[in-house]
Design a protein around this motif. Structure first.
Motif, PDB file in Angstrom:
ATOM      1  N   ALA A  26       5.229   2.322  -1.757  1.00 33.49           N
ATOM      2  CA  ALA A  26       5.678   1.644  -0.523  1.00 33.49           C
ATOM      3  C   ALA A  26       7.151   1.439  -0.133  1.00 33.49           C
ATOM      4  CB  ALA A  26       4.877   0.347  -0.420  1.00 33.49           C
ATOM      5  N   ASP A  27       7.851   1.183  -1.258  1.00 37.01           N
ATOM      6  CA  ASP A  27       9.276   0.945  -1.333  1.00 37.01           C
ATOM      7  C   ASP A  27      10.014   2.053  -0.839  1.00 37.01           C
ATOM      8  OD1 ASP A  27       8.402   1.773  -3.959  1.00 37.01           O
ATOM      9  OD2 ASP A  27      10.743   1.207  -4.751  1.00 37.01           O
ATOM     10  N   LEU A  28       9.592   3.116  -1.595  1.00 31.92           N
ATOM     11  CA  LEU A  28      10.345   4.412  -1.182  1.00 31.92           C
ATOM     12  C   LEU A  28      10.042   5.048   0.414  1.00 31.92           C
ATOM     13  CD1 LEU A  28      11.935   7.085  -1.970  1.00 31.92           C
ATOM     14  CD2 LEU A  28       9.641   8.031  -2.789  1.00 31.92           C
ATOM     15  N   ALA A  29       8.842   4.507   0.996  1.00 31.71           N
ATOM     16  CA  ALA A  29       8.462   5.010   2.186  1.00 31.71           C
ATOM     17  C   ALA A  29       9.470   3.927   3.061  1.00 31.71           C
ATOM     18  CB  ALA A  29       7.068   4.386   2.540  1.00 31.71           C
ATOM     19  N   GLU A  58      12.480   2.815   2.181  1.00 29.64           N
ATOM     20  CA  GLU A  58      13.723   3.402   2.225  1.00 29.64           C
ATOM     21  C   GLU A  58      14.111   4.536   2.909  1.00 29.64           C
ATOM     22  OE1 GLU A  58      16.207   5.220  -1.651  1.00 29.64           O
ATOM     23  OE2 GLU A  58      14.830   3.791  -2.173  1.00 29.64           O
ATOM     24  N   LEU A  59      13.054   5.383   2.947  1.00 30.94           N
ATOM     25  CA  LEU A  59      13.186   6.642   3.760  1.00 30.94           C
ATOM     26  C   LEU A  59      13.297   6.428   5.160  1.00 30.94           C
ATOM     27  CD1 LEU A  59      10.648   9.150   2.279  1.00 30.94           C
ATOM     28  CD2 LEU A  59      13.146   9.293   1.782  1.00 30.94           C
ATOM     29  N   VAL A  60      12.551   5.390   5.888  1.00 28.46           N
ATOM     30  CA  VAL A  60      12.646   5.142   7.113  1.00 28.46           C
ATOM     31  C   VAL A  60      14.140   4.451   7.294  1.00 28.46           C
ATOM     32  CG1 VAL A  60      11.674   3.799   8.759  1.00 28.46           C
ATOM     33  CG2 VAL A  60      10.254   5.229   7.563  1.00 28.46           C
ATOM     34  N   ALA A  61      14.431   3.459   6.358  1.00 32.15           N
ATOM     35  CA  ALA A  61      15.680   2.670   6.621  1.00 32.15           C
ATOM     36  C   ALA A  61      16.853   3.595   6.522  1.00 32.15           C
ATOM     37  CB  ALA A  61      15.788   1.387   5.515  1.00 32.15           C
ATOM     38  N   THR A  62      16.516   4.605   5.759  1.00 35.90           N
ATOM     39  CA  THR A  62      17.953   5.596   5.486  1.00 35.90           C
ATOM     40  C   THR A  62      18.291   6.266   6.823  1.00 35.90           C
ATOM     41  OG1 THR A  62      17.615   5.478   3.082  1.00 35.90           O
ATOM     42  CG2 THR A  62      19.076   7.301   3.869  1.00 35.90           C
ATOM     43  N   ALA A  63      17.092   6.677   7.218  1.00 39.36           N
ATOM     44  CA  ALA A  63      17.240   7.308   8.547  1.00 39.36           C
ATOM     45  C   ALA A  63      17.837   6.583   9.613  1.00 39.36           C
ATOM     46  CB  ALA A  63      16.059   7.964   8.890  1.00 39.36           C
ATOM     47  N   LEU A  64      17.359   5.371   9.862  1.00 41.39           N
ATOM     48  CA  LEU A  64      18.002   4.425  10.781  1.00 41.39           C
ATOM     49  C   LEU A  64      19.374   4.199  10.562  1.00 41.39           C
ATOM     50  CD1 LEU A  64      14.978   2.235  11.534  1.00 41.39           C
ATOM     51  CD2 LEU A  64      15.486   4.051  12.659  1.00 41.39           C
ATOM     52  N   GLU A  65      19.866   3.874   9.272  1.00 42.26           N
ATOM     53  CA  GLU A  65      21.164   3.637   8.969  1.00 42.26           C
ATOM     54  C   GLU A  65      22.227   4.875   9.391  1.00 42.26           C
ATOM     55  OE1 GLU A  65      23.458   2.602   4.716  1.00 42.26           O
ATOM     56  OE2 GLU A  65      21.456   2.624   4.883  1.00 42.26           O
ATOM     57  N   HIS A  66      21.682   5.963   9.116  1.00 40.23           N
ATOM     58  CA  HIS A  66      22.692   7.091   9.540  1.00 40.23           C
ATOM     59  C   HIS A  66      22.575   7.519  10.793  1.00 40.23           C
ATOM     60  CE1 HIS A  66      22.565   7.050   5.015  1.00 40.23           C
ATOM     61  NE2 HIS A  66      23.832   7.541   5.141  1.00 40.23           N
ATOM     62  N   GLU A  67      21.488   7.002  11.611  1.00 39.36           N
ATOM     63  CA  GLU A  67      21.481   7.073  13.102  1.00 39.36           C
ATOM     64  C   GLU A  67      20.753   8.416  13.277  1.00 39.36           C
ATOM     65  OE1 GLU A  67      25.284   6.460  14.996  1.00 39.36           O
ATOM     66  OE2 GLU A  67      25.120   4.492  14.757  1.00 39.36           O
ATOM     67  N   ILE A  68      19.945   8.705  12.542  1.00 39.17           N
ATOM     68  CA  ILE A  68      19.126  10.166  12.761  1.00 39.17           C
ATOM     69  C   ILE A  68      18.178   9.649  13.486  1.00 39.17           C
ATOM     70  CG2 ILE A  68      17.639  11.770  11.596  1.00 39.17           C
ATOM     71  CD1 ILE A  68      19.150  11.120   9.203  1.00 39.17           C
ATOM     72  N   ASP A  87       0.751  -1.162  -0.082  1.00 40.76           N
ATOM     73  CA  ASP A  87      -0.016  -0.021   0.121  1.00 40.76           C
ATOM     74  C   ASP A  87       0.844   1.313   0.066  1.00 40.76           C
ATOM     75  OD1 ASP A  87      -2.458  -1.415   0.057  1.00 40.76           O
ATOM     76  OD2 ASP A  87      -2.096  -1.592   2.283  1.00 40.76           O
ATOM     77  N   PRO A  88       0.506   2.176  -0.649  1.00 37.98           N
ATOM     78  CA  PRO A  88       1.366   3.542  -0.761  1.00 37.98           C
ATOM     79  C   PRO A  88       1.200   4.227   0.357  1.00 37.98           C
ATOM     80  CG  PRO A  88      -0.572   3.655  -2.120  1.00 37.98           C
ATOM     81  CD  PRO A  88      -0.563   2.110  -1.809  1.00 37.98           C
ATOM     82  N   ALA A  89       2.256   5.023   0.725  1.00 38.53           N
ATOM     83  CA  ALA A  89       2.187   6.054   1.873  1.00 38.53           C
ATOM     84  C   ALA A  89       2.115   7.600   1.511  1.00 38.53           C
ATOM     85  CB  ALA A  89       3.581   5.663   2.702  1.00 38.53           C
ATOM     86  N   HIS A  90       2.127   8.364   2.421  1.00 39.51           N
ATOM     87  CA  HIS A  90       1.779   9.793   2.021  1.00 39.51           C
ATOM     88  C   HIS A  90       2.912  10.504   2.680  1.00 39.51           C
ATOM     89  CE1 HIS A  90      -0.661  13.540   1.349  1.00 39.51           C
ATOM     90  NE2 HIS A  90       0.003  13.870   2.287  1.00 39.51           N
TER      91      HIS A  90
END
Length: 468
Positions: free
Chosen positions: A301-304, A306-316, A289-292
Motif C-alpha cells: 500500500a505505501d508504494l502505491a 508513493e507512486l500516486v503522490a510522486t506523480a502529483l508532486e511532479h505535476e504529471i 490493503d496491497p495494490a496491483h
C-alpha cells in the motif's frame, strides 16, 4: 534438421521385468518419499539416498520427455484420422502437456521440442538423460548449442560428448554447453556465424517482476554493445566514488542507467502510463490493503500511495478510471449483445484477470479477450463468458476436443472450467482485487456511484493537479 540420418543408437536402459508403470505406481513413490527422514537412519545412507534421488530426478524428467513424444505422435495420428490438416494437427498438444506439468505453455513447447529432438537426432544424449547421468538442463544446452549444425555434424557432437556415459556424468551443465559450443564452432563456423547474425536481429529489452517490489530490466544485446554499456556504467560509478559519493558501485550504476535512459534524475517524474489498481481506502491511507501494478503484480500500500503522490508532486497528468467491485472482490457483470467485445468491457476483463493469461500456470500477458464458450456453441458476450488469454492459449483452445465455460464461484470470483481432449479438467479462478471486503461492496477508487447501474466502467477523468 529432422531428416533421417545414419546414427548408431547406444544401448538403451531397460526397466526391470514385471514392473508396471502407471500413475498409481508413481503416486506411491511420492507417498513413500514423505517418510524418507524416518526410513534413512545414518549419514552415509543419507548421502547415498541424496545421490540416488538426484539420478532419479533426471530419469523422471527423461521419462516425461519420452511420454511427451508418444503423446504427441498419438494425438497427431488421431487428428490426421479425423481429417485435420497437417499444419493444425499439433495444435493444443504442448498446452495439454504444460497443464499436466503445471507449467506455462511456453515451457511446455520447449520441453516437447527438446524431447522430440533427443529421440530423432541426439541418441547418446537421450540415453545419458534416461539413465540419469545428465540433467535436463545439460541436455537442453547441448541441443541449443548444436541447433545450427546439420544432422551429421550434430550426431558427431552428440557421440563425442555423451557417447561415454562415465565421462559425461562427470561434466557440469556449463561444461556440457561449453564443449558443445566449441565443437559446433569447429565443425561448421559458417552456420555459427549465421546464427550469431540472426541472434543480433532478436535484440530486445524485457522486464519481469523481482522480489521485494523490484524489477529485472534486461537488455538482450550483441556482446560488443552489452560490454560497452556495462563498462560505461562502471566507469561513471568509479568516477563518482572517487569524488566521495557514498553509494555503492552497484547503486550508482543502477541510478546512472535510469538517469541516462529517462533523461531525469528521478524516474517517476517521466510522463509514461502505468496501470495501478488500488482501493479507495488504500489510496486515502485508511487501509493497508496491497495494490496491483500492471506488468508487475502485487505491490504494498505505501508504494502505491508513493507512486500516486510522486506523480502529483511532479505535476504529471494523472488519470483515474472508475471500476466497481462485488462484495467478494470480483468485478460486477457487464453485458453486451455484440460478438466483438466493447473496449470498456475488455478493460473490465483485463482488470478482473490481473492482466495475466487465465490459463493455469501461464504467466504471459493478456493479448486476446476470448469467449470461454464460443459464440458458435451458444456463448455470449458477457463478463461471465469472457476471459483474458495470451495469443498462444487462445489458439490452442480452438483445437478439436477442447471445451471451456465461464461461471462465478460461490465466493463471487470468476472461474473458467477447461476440459482438454483427454478429458482432464482444470479450473482457473480470477485473482481477488486489491482491497476486497467480505461484508460490504468496496469501490476501487473514491468516486460517486453511477446513476445507471449498467455503466460499470466510466470514462477517464483527469485529476486537477493544482486543485489536488
Amino acid at each position: 534438421m529432422f531428416e533421417a540420418s545414419e546414427v548408431t543408437s547406444p544401448q538403451e536402459p531397460t526397466a526391470a521385468p514385471g514392473v508396471v508403470l502407471d500413475a498409481s505406481t508413481v503416486t506411491a513413490w511420492t507417498e513413500a518419499l514423505l517418510n524418507v527422514s524416518e526410513a534413512v537412519g545414518d549419514d552415509d545412507a543419507r548421502i547415498d539416498v541424496i545421490g540416488a534421488l538426484e539420478t532419479l530426478k533426471s530419469a523422471i524428467a527423461a521419462a516425461q520427455a519420452e511420454l511427451s513424444v508418444d503423446f504427441d505422435e498419438s494425438m497427431r495420428a488421431k487428428a490426421a484420422a479425423s481429417g485435420v490438416g497437417k499444419r493444425r494437427q499439433g495444435r493444443g498438444i504442448p498446452e495439454q502437456l504444460a497443464l499436466a506439468r503445471r507449467e506455462s505453455p511456453y515451457r511446455g513447447k520447449r520441453h516437447l521440442g527438446l524431447a522430440k529432438l533427443l529421440r530423432k537426432e541426439l541418441p547418446h544424449t537421450r540415453a545419458a538423460f534416461r539413465a540419469g547421468q545428465i540433467t535436463e538442463w545439460a541436455a537442453t544446452l547441448l541441443a541449443k548449442e548444436t541447433a545450427c549444425l546439420e544432422v551429421d555434424d550434430r550426431a558427431k557432437v552428440d557421440k563425442e560428448i555423451a557417447g561415454d556415459p562415465e565421462a559425461v556424468a562427470k561434466l557440469s551443465e556449463k561444461q556440457v554447453g561449453d564443449q558443445a559450443r566449441k565443437m559446433a564452432a569447429k565443425l561448421d563456423p559458417a552456420s555459427v556465424a549465421h546464427r550469431r547474425a540472426k541472434a543480433e536481429k532478436d535484440r530486445r529489452v524485457t522486464i519481469r517482476p523481482a522480489p521485494d517490489t523490484m524489477t529485472y530490466l534486461t537488455g538482450h544485446l550483441p556482446v560488443g554493445q552489452g560490454v560497452q554499456v556495462y563498462a560505461a556504467l562502471k566507469k561513471a560509478a568509479d568516477t563518482l566514488i572517487a569524488g566521495g559519493d557514498e553509494r555503492t558501485r552497484a547503486q550508482i550504476m543502477a541510478d546512472t542507467l535510469v538517469e541516462r535512459v529517462t533523461g531525469k534524475a528521478q524516474a517517476p517524474a517521466v510522463p509514461v502510463m502505468i496501470n495501478l489498481v488500488v482501493s479507495d481506502q488504500t489510496l486515502l491511507g485508511t487501509s493497508h490493503d496491497p495494490a496491483h501494478l500492471d506488468g508487475h503484480g502485487t505491490i504494498p500500500a505505501d508504494l502505491a500511495r508513493e507512486l500516486v503522490a510522486t506523480a502529483l508532486e511532479h505535476e504529471i497528468q494523472t488519470w483515474l478510471r472508475k471500476v466497481y467491485a462485488s462484495p467478494h472482490g470480483g468485478l460486477t457483470a457487464m453485458d453486451s449483445r455484440a460478438r466483438i467485445v466493447p473496449h470498456g468491457l475488455a478493460r473490465l476483463i483485463r482488470t478482473r484477470d490481473g492482466g495475466i493469461c487465465r490459463t493455469l500456470y501461464c504467466d504471459a500477458p493478456i493479448r486476446h479477450i476470448d469467449h470461454a464458450t464460443g459464440i458458435a456453441n451458444g456463448g455470449e458476450t458477457v463478463e461471465e463468458d469472457l476471459q483474458g488469454l495470451c495469443e498462444g492459449c487462445n489458439y490452442a483452445k480452438q483445437a478439436p476436443g477442447w471445451t471451456a465455460s465461464g461461471h462465478h464461484s460461490p465466493h463471487g470470483r470468476h472461474q473458467v472450467t477447461t476440459t482438454t481432449p483427454t478429458g482432464h479438467t482444470y479450473v482457473s479462478t480470477a485473482p481477488p482485487l486489491p482491497g476486497w471486503a467480505e461484508l460490504e461492496p468496496r469501490r476501487l477508487l473514491a468516486v460517486p456511484e453511477p446513476e445507471d447501474p449498467t455503466d460499470l466502467l466510466a470514462e477517464y477523468e483527469l485529476i486537477d493537479v493544482e486543485a489536488a
